[in-house]
Scaffold this motif. Structure first.
Motif, PDB file in Angstrom:
ATOM      1  N   SER A   1      -2.431   2.507  -4.859  1.00  0.00           N
ATOM      2  CA  SER A   1      -2.587   3.466  -4.170  1.00  0.00           C
ATOM      3  C   SER A   1      -4.219   3.887  -4.342  1.00  0.00           C
ATOM      4  O   SER A   1      -4.458   3.693  -5.632  1.00  0.00           O
ATOM      5  CB  SER A   1      -1.865   4.604  -4.535  1.00  0.00           C
ATOM      6  OG  SER A   1      -2.278   6.008  -3.879  1.00  0.00           O
ATOM      7  N   SER A   2      -4.871   4.309  -3.316  1.00  0.00           N
ATOM      8  CA  SER A   2      -5.997   5.005  -3.701  1.00  0.00           C
ATOM      9  C   SER A   2      -6.091   6.356  -3.292  1.00  0.00           C
ATOM     10  O   SER A   2      -7.179   6.963  -3.258  1.00  0.00           O
ATOM     11  CB  SER A   2      -7.049   4.105  -2.657  1.00  0.00           C
ATOM     12  OG  SER A   2      -6.695   4.223  -1.421  1.00  0.00           O
ATOM     13  N   GLN A   3      -4.832   6.852  -3.166  1.00  0.00           N
ATOM     14  CA  GLN A   3      -4.851   8.236  -2.452  1.00  0.00           C
ATOM     15  C   GLN A   3      -4.605   9.130  -3.852  1.00  0.00           C
ATOM     16  O   GLN A   3      -3.672   8.907  -4.379  1.00  0.00           O
ATOM     17  CB  GLN A   3      -3.719   8.425  -1.725  1.00  0.00           C
ATOM     18  CG  GLN A   3      -4.157   7.704  -0.282  1.00  0.00           C
ATOM     19  CD  GLN A   3      -5.317   8.094   0.390  1.00  0.00           C
ATOM     20  OE1 GLN A   3      -5.485   9.253   0.614  1.00  0.00           O
ATOM     21  NE2 GLN A   3      -6.131   6.984   0.839  1.00  0.00           N
TER      22      GLN A   3
ATOM     23  N   CYS B   1       2.501   5.893  -7.997  1.00  0.00           N
ATOM     24  CA  CYS B   1       2.937   4.646  -8.006  1.00  0.00           C
ATOM     25  C   CYS B   1       3.999   4.366  -9.119  1.00  0.00           C
ATOM     26  O   CYS B   1       3.559   4.807 -10.029  1.00  0.00           O
ATOM     27  CB  CYS B   1       1.940   3.749  -8.014  1.00  0.00           C
ATOM     28  SG  CYS B   1       0.529   3.618  -6.833  1.00  0.00           S
TER      29      CYS B   1
ATOM     30  N   TRP C   1      -0.730   7.615 -11.282  1.00  0.00           N
ATOM     31  CA  TRP C   1      -1.491   8.072 -10.192  1.00  0.00           C
ATOM     32  C   TRP C   1      -2.819   8.745 -10.511  1.00  0.00           C
ATOM     33  O   TRP C   1      -3.215   8.699 -11.606  1.00  0.00           O
ATOM     34  CB  TRP C   1      -0.593   9.313  -9.895  1.00  0.00           C
ATOM     35  CG  TRP C   1      -0.475  10.739 -10.671  1.00  0.00           C
ATOM     36  CD1 TRP C   1      -1.155  11.723 -10.818  1.00  0.00           C
ATOM     37  CD2 TRP C   1       0.530  10.874 -11.740  1.00  0.00           C
ATOM     38  NE1 TRP C   1      -0.870  12.583 -11.641  1.00  0.00           N
ATOM     39  CE2 TRP C   1       0.229  11.728 -12.404  1.00  0.00           C
ATOM     40  CE3 TRP C   1       1.601   9.873 -12.240  1.00  0.00           C
ATOM     41  CZ2 TRP C   1       0.943  12.319 -13.509  1.00  0.00           C
ATOM     42  CZ3 TRP C   1       2.262  10.193 -13.123  1.00  0.00           C
ATOM     43  CH2 TRP C   1       1.941  11.599 -14.010  1.00  0.00           C
TER      44      TRP C   1
ATOM     45  N   GLN D   1      -8.122  -2.536  -1.548  1.00  0.00           N
ATOM     46  CA  GLN D   1      -7.987  -0.921  -1.347  1.00  0.00           C
ATOM     47  C   GLN D   1      -9.136  -0.416  -2.032  1.00  0.00           C
ATOM     48  O   GLN D   1      -9.499   0.727  -2.036  1.00  0.00           O
ATOM     49  CB  GLN D   1      -6.596  -0.387  -1.974  1.00  0.00           C
ATOM     50  CG  GLN D   1      -5.625  -0.700  -1.025  1.00  0.00           C
ATOM     51  CD  GLN D   1      -4.311   0.093  -1.517  1.00  0.00           C
ATOM     52  OE1 GLN D   1      -4.579   1.306  -1.759  1.00  0.00           O
ATOM     53  NE2 GLN D   1      -3.028  -0.429  -1.380  1.00  0.00           N
TER      54      GLN D   1
ATOM     55  N   THR E   1       7.980   3.623   2.183  1.00  0.00           N
ATOM     56  CA  THR E   1       9.272   4.335   2.768  1.00  0.00           C
ATOM     57  C   THR E   1      10.310   4.100   1.627  1.00  0.00           C
ATOM     58  O   THR E   1      10.440   2.816   1.133  1.00  0.00           O
ATOM     59  CB  THR E   1       9.521   3.891   4.115  1.00  0.00           C
ATOM     60  OG1 THR E   1      10.039   2.485   4.015  1.00  0.00           O
ATOM     61  CG2 THR E   1       8.520   4.333   5.059  1.00  0.00           C
TER      62      THR E   1
ATOM     63  N   SER F   1      -0.788  10.497  -5.125  1.00  0.00           N
ATOM     64  CA  SER F   1       0.188   9.519  -4.744  1.00  0.00           C
ATOM     65  C   SER F   1       0.835   8.849  -5.808  1.00  0.00           C
ATOM     66  O   SER F   1      -0.150   8.215  -6.455  1.00  0.00           O
ATOM     67  CB  SER F   1      -0.329   8.717  -3.743  1.00  0.00           C
ATOM     68  OG  SER F   1       0.582   7.827  -3.200  1.00  0.00           O
TER      69      SER F   1
ATOM     70  N   ASN G   1       0.872  -1.123   0.035  1.00  0.00           N
ATOM     71  CA  ASN G   1      -0.030   0.060  -0.183  1.00  0.00           C
ATOM     72  C   ASN G   1       0.832   1.256   0.036  1.00  0.00           C
ATOM     73  O   ASN G   1       1.944   1.323   0.842  1.00  0.00           O
ATOM     74  CB  ASN G   1      -0.831   0.018   1.154  1.00  0.00           C
ATOM     75  CG  ASN G   1      -1.800   1.084   1.134  1.00  0.00           C
ATOM     76  OD1 ASN G   1      -1.605   2.079   0.574  1.00  0.00           O
ATOM     77  ND2 ASN G   1      -3.239   0.829   1.701  1.00  0.00           N
ATOM     78  N   SER G   2       0.639   2.298  -0.977  1.00  0.00           N
ATOM     79  CA  SER G   2       1.417   3.393  -0.899  1.00  0.00           C
ATOM     80  C   SER G   2       1.463   4.110   0.428  1.00  0.00           C
ATOM     81  O   SER G   2       2.389   4.684   0.692  1.00  0.00           O
ATOM     82  CB  SER G   2       0.982   4.379  -1.865  1.00  0.00           C
ATOM     83  OG  SER G   2      -0.267   4.763  -1.820  1.00  0.00           O
ATOM     84  N   ASN G   3       0.587   4.047   1.253  1.00  0.00           N
ATOM     85  CA  ASN G   3       0.302   4.537   2.608  1.00  0.00           C
ATOM     86  C   ASN G   3       1.600   4.183   3.356  1.00  0.00           C
ATOM     87  O   ASN G   3       1.906   4.799   4.410  1.00  0.00           O
ATOM     88  CB  ASN G   3      -1.062   4.311   3.150  1.00  0.00           C
ATOM     89  CG  ASN G   3      -2.021   5.094   2.529  1.00  0.00           C
ATOM     90  OD1 ASN G   3      -1.768   6.016   1.893  1.00  0.00           O
ATOM     91  ND2 ASN G   3      -3.445   4.542   2.873  1.00  0.00           N
ATOM     92  N   ASN G   4       2.070   2.945   3.053  1.00  0.00           N
ATOM     93  CA  ASN G   4       3.240   2.157   3.873  1.00  0.00           C
ATOM     94  C   ASN G   4       4.354   2.469   3.446  1.00  0.00           C
ATOM     95  O   ASN G   4       5.414   1.891   3.717  1.00  0.00           O
ATOM     96  CB  ASN G   4       2.794   0.753   3.985  1.00  0.00           C
ATOM     97  CG  ASN G   4       1.490   0.618   4.981  1.00  0.00           C
ATOM     98  OD1 ASN G   4       1.514   1.259   5.879  1.00  0.00           O
ATOM     99  ND2 ASN G   4       0.803  -0.342   4.514  1.00  0.00           N
TER     100      ASN G   4
END
Length: 265
Positions: free
Chosen positions: A106-108, A113, A260, A158, A96, A111, A91-94
């Motif tokens: 990603s669903s944001q 990918c 994105w 997601q 780093t 963001s 998940n793109s939220n994680n």
């Protein structure tokens, strides 16, 4: 006009994927080897190269410049994966810097990918609702291990709605991808229908095949319920003026395929 829309007005040569049914809110690009300041083995045929890989012994100053040049055109700075030819989709939220995985979902909105390649197959994904996107790095090991199927599963988790579309970016073509019996066995053992993506070279003393990485990916995607598949017409090895190729050159740069959801304006 958004920042992302300015991609079309730059001096950087991009591939803009052409895939039917892609929601208007989704942006996707794939870089070529031209358009940056990398030199020597990482340069371009006609000038500076747009190498985006930090791990290939290019001048770090040049790589940083190339990355900043790309980031200025995107809604957010790219955080690249540490790709390991595995089957992990994150998940793109994680995400780093340096995270070991071979796909990002990603669903944001905003963001980005992204995956890096230089013969391996980059695959970009979007659901038809424009809710979830993904980018996957698919070398033969990752393909055989299920990286594309895991990416689709992560998209569903997601919130991907309806059909999922896939675009296959520039990779080694079927006339150049020579492999051994081990690669043939790795695919046929998990999906016997992949056997017809291998063409035996009978002039060699050992079993050798020419493998169609695009065909292999299409069969595995179909098994995951993805049938609207686009792209797959390039050969990184055979087009040195456009693409970096590890198999052709050994020491070389890396290109990026990115997708994105455009942020609301």
């Amino acid at each position: 006009m958004t920042v992302s829309d300015s991609l079309y007005e730059q001096d950087i040569p991009f591939i803009f994927p052409d895939w039917s049914g892609l929601p208007s809110s989704i942006r996707a690009i794939s870089t070529l080897r031209d358009g940056g300041i990398s030199q020597g083995l990482y340069g371009a045929v006609t000038g500076g190269g747009l190498n985006l890989g930090e791990h290939v012994a290019d001048d770090p100053v040049a790589v940083e410049y190339n990355r900043k040049k790309i980031n200025r055109l995107l809604p957010s700075d790219v955080i690249f994966l540490s790709q390991v030819h595995g089957n992990i989709a994150v998940n793109s939220n994680n995400l780093t810097p340096g995270l070991e995985a071979d796909a990002v979902v990603s669903s944001q909105p905003g963001s980005v990918c992204a995956v890096l390649t230089a013969d391996c197959l980059p695959v970009l994904f979007s659901d038809v609702a424009g809710r979830v996107v993904a980018a996957a790095h698919a070398g033969w090991r990752g393909l055989a291990a299920g990286i594309l199927q895991n990416t689709v599963d992560q998209m569903r988790l997601q919130g991907a709605a309806g059909e999922i579309l896939a675009w296959m970016g520039p990779a080694i073509g079927p006339a150049q991808f020579e492999v051994g019996q081990d690669v043939f066995n790795a695919f046929v053992s998990v999906n016997e229908n992949t056997a017809n993506c291998f063409f035996e070279k009978r002039s060699t003393s050992q079993a050798k095949y020419l493998a169609d990485i695009y065909g292999l990916a299409a069969k595995l995607l179909a098994g995951a319920g993805v049938t609207k598949i686009f792209g797959g017409q390039y050969c990184t090895v055979s087009e040195p003026e456009k693409f970096y190729s590890y198999r052709r050159d050994g020491v070389t740069g890396r290109m990026a395929s990115m997708i994105w959801i455009e942020p609301d304006q």
